[in-house]
Enzyme design. Structure first.
Site, mmCIF file in Angstrom:
data_model
loop_
_atom_site.group_PDB
_atom_site.id
_atom_site.type_symbol
_atom_site.label_atom_id
_atom_site.label_comp_id
_atom_site.label_asym_id
_atom_site.label_seq_id
_atom_site.Cartn_x
_atom_site.Cartn_y
_atom_site.Cartn_z
ATOM 1 C CG ASP A 1 -1.868 1.123 1.270
ATOM 2 O OD1 ASP A 1 -2.464 1.383 0.218
ATOM 3 O OD2 ASP A 1 -2.032 1.746 2.331
ATOM 4 C CG ASP B 1 -1.992 1.759 6.497
ATOM 5 O OD1 ASP B 1 -2.735 1.521 5.525
ATOM 6 O OD2 ASP B 1 -1.421 2.850 6.654
ATOM 7 C CG ASP C 1 -4.269 -2.115 2.817
ATOM 8 O OD1 ASP C 1 -4.437 -1.972 1.595
ATOM 9 O OD2 ASP C 1 -3.763 -1.247 3.541
#
Length: 888
Positions: free
Chosen positions: A326, A613, A617
């Protein structure tokens, strides 16, 4: 799709009057129909079921079978030892697994406990679990959204959706907008608010269109609930090894009975011998040793800020060759930062360090207006408010123009709040000789309401040439993925009404800001690439921004290496999977896209790690071979779905963890090959003696002692061997690679043959010392005891010494350092002490049917024990010579 429907259509469909809301009775009826507004998870596994799942392993089955047989032949001590090994392995597994499946629980905890709703014509605060479809929900700054809402009113409403979309800036909401495209991404649906997101600015109202598992976050919970657990590469290798050893053990038993029938030996005696051979073939302590090595590896990794939740994940991380990361908060700092400022013909780059700067002239006016035209605060390194506005206050701090000082000198009199249609915000502040309007916002809108520009401290007419200059700089900053704000002001003698503030302004300049990359990430990505690992960026942010960051970090080279979620939807799944290796950046993606990307990479046989995080995700963290969550900024959902948590949110820690994972796998491989070499030596000893009709040199209890005690200590010490410094200069190990690849199997065979032959030689020496040989018809009991003691001690000693050469497949023990692993040195010393104790302590000697040896005998034992070590070191010399030739 709710975002494409008008308010009246939604009111009619949900049968609700927005002015009065639902009646209490209707709300109760809907609660009974739709259920409580809370996320559901699959039933928890009981402790007993977790324990049973740990026993589903071929190696465990074989051990349990051996335990049953040993009980049947009244060898209770052996059975207890085997069962203790099985139980230890199961308990370690249960302790780790019981902590792992908490993702859906964390999702449940994210729902806000209380919500404001309009019912019976009144605004009431109720438990958010009682919110139903059709409820009118009131939102204000600081309040969590209790369900998915179609907004019906919005006044400067901004909602923090980073956990769901990955965007670091709160999303502007507008209840008047409609979106006709059914594939509109979540992050672009400005007339919607989603469950568990946070209102940070303004106010609004919305009608509940989905609750509980029907919400966007509920869809994530459903994905997390699917049973998608796969075996890790280590589990697959051990399972494969267990099956092989099991079949070998069965084959040995069958072979012995065939030989016994041919040789007309006593069948019961051969049955006992078969048991001893089966014991010799299977390294009983392997499962426990691997679990212990992994547990120790977990402890080591915690010291480098990586917490591993599942033991096999340690090894899996070491074989990763794709890291899907990410962007926000993982590769970047998750805080907007001003990096450029522009006044006419003067572009200034703001250094990334936190050092104090100075400004004068037009630049000072620019920063002053930005700071005063802001509602954010920043004290003691902590900011509150919109991240963009916090960035402006931080900019003022850097230039020693603090909000506290400026606000005290220039008191705010009035303001014209930000509006998503105007895209501007203005404040009216006191000046020494009157008042000044400070305005910030979209530069194209500012140019429309400005008549002059500030150039070198003087107001000059805003010509088309000047406008073109500001627009050109804006375009250049935008192309560099910066968010651009224009700044203007106006002096006045009177207090102006808000709608009169934004007329006849003077343009000062521009600022460009970005969520900057973490300082250490670029070097980490370079190291990862050198180690054969491909970093991939997956983000909910815009494509240009993502590609700019990816280029800066060295993840991508061009925009052609990027795809958006909408573009992914247009590509057939098989085509997408076949072309997946062409892309390095995926932008504006949904949780489903992330899972699709991970699956596409895995379809090529890659071992995929996903770092992240946010709530968005979590599904991809679970579907990846190993999910890595951020410990500081990470949501509980991400942590619950992950296999590993980074306590410092540092991408560099991932690379360090990969290095640690590779070394741990290599250490496990050393331990496994060492144990198999030792066990092969035992098989060679016993099988050879049976085939040639010789007396059996080892008893089952002696073999068990060596397997479970003498071998286990060096194996564990090999498992915590210091890492190879060159491990990150090699490509990741193929997930299909066997334990026996790259000559490991040959080393195990050579070592096993040497140990077996030397054990037989020691047995023969013992017999010859008393005038007997292997084919003697009648051998006295005391001679057999002495000869078996010699073979027993030589077997143990040769295995202990052989462990030294197992530390590296090609480097000599002197290159590695004899004393660089003090645990192994200690294990060898303890092993010799234990062996000495077994043959010299009377009750142990009687139990194992051995007796003490003389100094001369011990000298012979040591000579025999050093031979396998010396032979393997000689083989390494030739290996190094071959490697040098290949390098040339």
């Amino acid at each position: 799709m709710w975002f494409s429907k008008t308010k009246d259509d939604i009111f009619n469909e949900l049968k609700v009057d927005p002015l009065t809301g639902l009646s209490s009775q209707e709300a109760q009826n809907r609660l009974e129909k739709f259920g409580m507004n809370k996320l559901k998870g699959k039933p928890k596994k009981s402790l007993f079921s977790l324990l049973l799942s740990q026993l589903k392993d071929m190696l465990i089955y074989v051990l349990l079978g051996a335990a049953v047989i040993t009980i049947f032949i009244n060898e209770y001590v052996d059975a207890i030892i085997i069962l203790m090994v099985v139980l230890l392995n199961a308990v370690i597994g249960v302790v780790q697994e019981s902590k792992a499946e908490k993702a859906v629980e964390a999702l449940q905890q994210m729902t806000t406990p209380r919500s404001l709703v309009r019912r019976d014509g009144e605004v009431k605060e109720i438990n958010s679990e009682e919110v139903v479809p059709g409820d009118i929900v009131i939102l204000d700054a600081g309040r969590y959204v209790p369900a998915d809402l179609r907004l019906i009113e919005s006044a400067n409403l901004q909602i923090e959706e980073s956990a769901l979309t990955g965007e670091s800036v709160p999303a502007d909401k507008n209840s008047l907008k409609l979106f006709n495209d059914p594939k509109t991404p979540i992050g672009d649906a400005a007339n919607m608010a989603f469950m568990s997101t946070l209102a940070t600015y303004g106010r609004g109202e919305g009608v509940v269109v989905a609750t509980a598992m029907d919400t966007e976050i509920g869809k994530i919970a459903k994905i997390l609930d699917e049973d998608t657990d796969e075996m890790t590469p280590l589990q697959k290798r051990l399972d494969e090894l267990g099956r092989i050893l099991g079949f070998i053990a069965i084959g040995i038993c069958v072979l012995i009975f065939i030989v016994a029938l041919i040789q007309k030996r006593d069948l019961f005696e051969m049955f006992l011998t078969a048991i001893s051979l089966a014991v010799a073939a299977i390294p009983e302590g392997l499962a426990a040793i691997v679990a212990i090595v992994l547990a120790l590896g977990v402890t080591r990794m915690s010291k480098i800020n990586a917490i591993v939740k599942k033991l096999p994940a340690v090894e899996t991380l070491g074989s990763v060759n794709i890291i899907c990361s990410d962007k926000t908060g993982t590769l970047t700092q998750n805080r907007m930062t001003v990096v450029k400022q522009y006044t006419y013909h003067k572009l200034t780059n703001i250094p990334s360090a936190d050092s104090l700067l100075s400004a004068d002239g037009d630049e000072a006016d620019l920063i002053k207006s930005l700071v005063l035209c802001s509602d954010a605060t920043y004290e003691n390194g902590q900011g509150t408010g919109d991240p963009t506005e916090v960035a402006l206050i931080v900019l003022g701090e850097r230039f020693q123009l603090t909000k506290a000082a400026l606000g005290a000198r220039h008191k705010r009199i009035s303001e014209f709040p930000f509006d998503s249609d105007r895209k501007l915000m203005s404040t009216l502040n006191e000046e020494a000789a009157g008042y000044r309007v400070h305005t910030k916002g979209a530069i194209d809108n500012l140019l429309k309401i400005s008549t002059t520009a500030l150039v070198n401290g003087q107001k000059v007419p805003l010509t088309e040439e000047l406008k073109a200059d500001y627009l050109k700089k804006t375009e250049e900053m935008s192309d560099a993925a910066l968010r651009v704000l224009g700044v203007a002001f106006k002096d006045t003698d009177t207090v102006l009404a808000p709608d009169a503030m934004e007329k006849d302004l003077t343009i000062i300049g521009l600022v460009g800001m970005i969520d900057p990359p973490r300082l250490e990430v670029k070097a980490s990505i370079m190291e990862a690439k050198l180690a054969g690992i491909t970093p991939i960026m997956i983000t909910g942010d815009h494509k240009n921004t993502a590609v700019a960051i990816a280029k800066e970090l060295g993840i991508a080279d061009s925009i052609e290496q990027s795809l958006t979620g909408a573009e992914i939807d247009e590509i057939p799944e098989d085509v997408f999977s076949s072309k997946i290796n062409e892309y390095r950046v995926f932008a504006r993606v949904s949780p489903e896209h992330k899972v699709k990307i991970v699956r596409a990479f895995k379809s090529h046989g890659n071992i995929v790690s996903m770092t992240g995080d946010g709530v968005n995700d979590a599904p991809s963290l679970k579907y990846a071979d190993i999910g890595v969550a951020m410990g500081i900024t990470g949501t509980d959902v991400a942590k619950g779905a992950s296999d590993m948590i980074l306590t410092d949110d540092n991408f560099t820690t991932i690379v360090n963890a990969i290095e640690e994972g590779r070394n741990i796998y290599n250490n496990i491989k050393k331990a496994v090959i060492f144990l198999l070499s030792c066990n092969l030596g035992e098989v060679v000893t016993i099988l050879t003696s049976i085939l040639f009709f010789w007396p059996v040199p080892l008893l089952p209890t002696q073999i068990l002692w060596i397997n479970l005690i003498t071998d286990s200590l060096p194996a564990i010490a090999l498992g915590v061997d210091p890492g190879d410094k060159d491990v990150m200069k090699k490509n990741p190990r193929s997930p299909k690679e066997s334990f026996f690849a790259k000559g490991a199997g040959l080393r195990a065979i050579i070592g096993g043959l040497l140990i077996g032959i030397l054990t037989l030689a020691a047995f023969y020496f013992g017999l010859a010392e008393h005038g007997y040989h292997l084919n003697s018809a009648q051998i006295p009991e005391e001679v057999m005891t002495y000869s078996r003691t010699m073979s027993f001690v030589v077997l143990a000693a040769s295995q202990l010494m052989y462990s030294l050469t197992m530390r590296n497949p090609s480097k000599s023990i002197f290159q590695v350092g004899i004393f660089s692993n003090l645990y192994l040195v200690g294990a060898i010393i303890v092993g010799f002490i234990l062996q000495l104790g077994v043959i010299s302590i009377p009750f142990l000697a009687n139990a194992f049917k051995v007796h003490n040896l003389s100094l001369r005998d011990w000298g012979i034992v040591l000579v025999f024990a050093l031979i396998p070590l010396a032979v393997n070191e000689i083989i390494k010399i030739f290996m190094r010579m071959a490697e040098k030739k290949e390098d040339q």
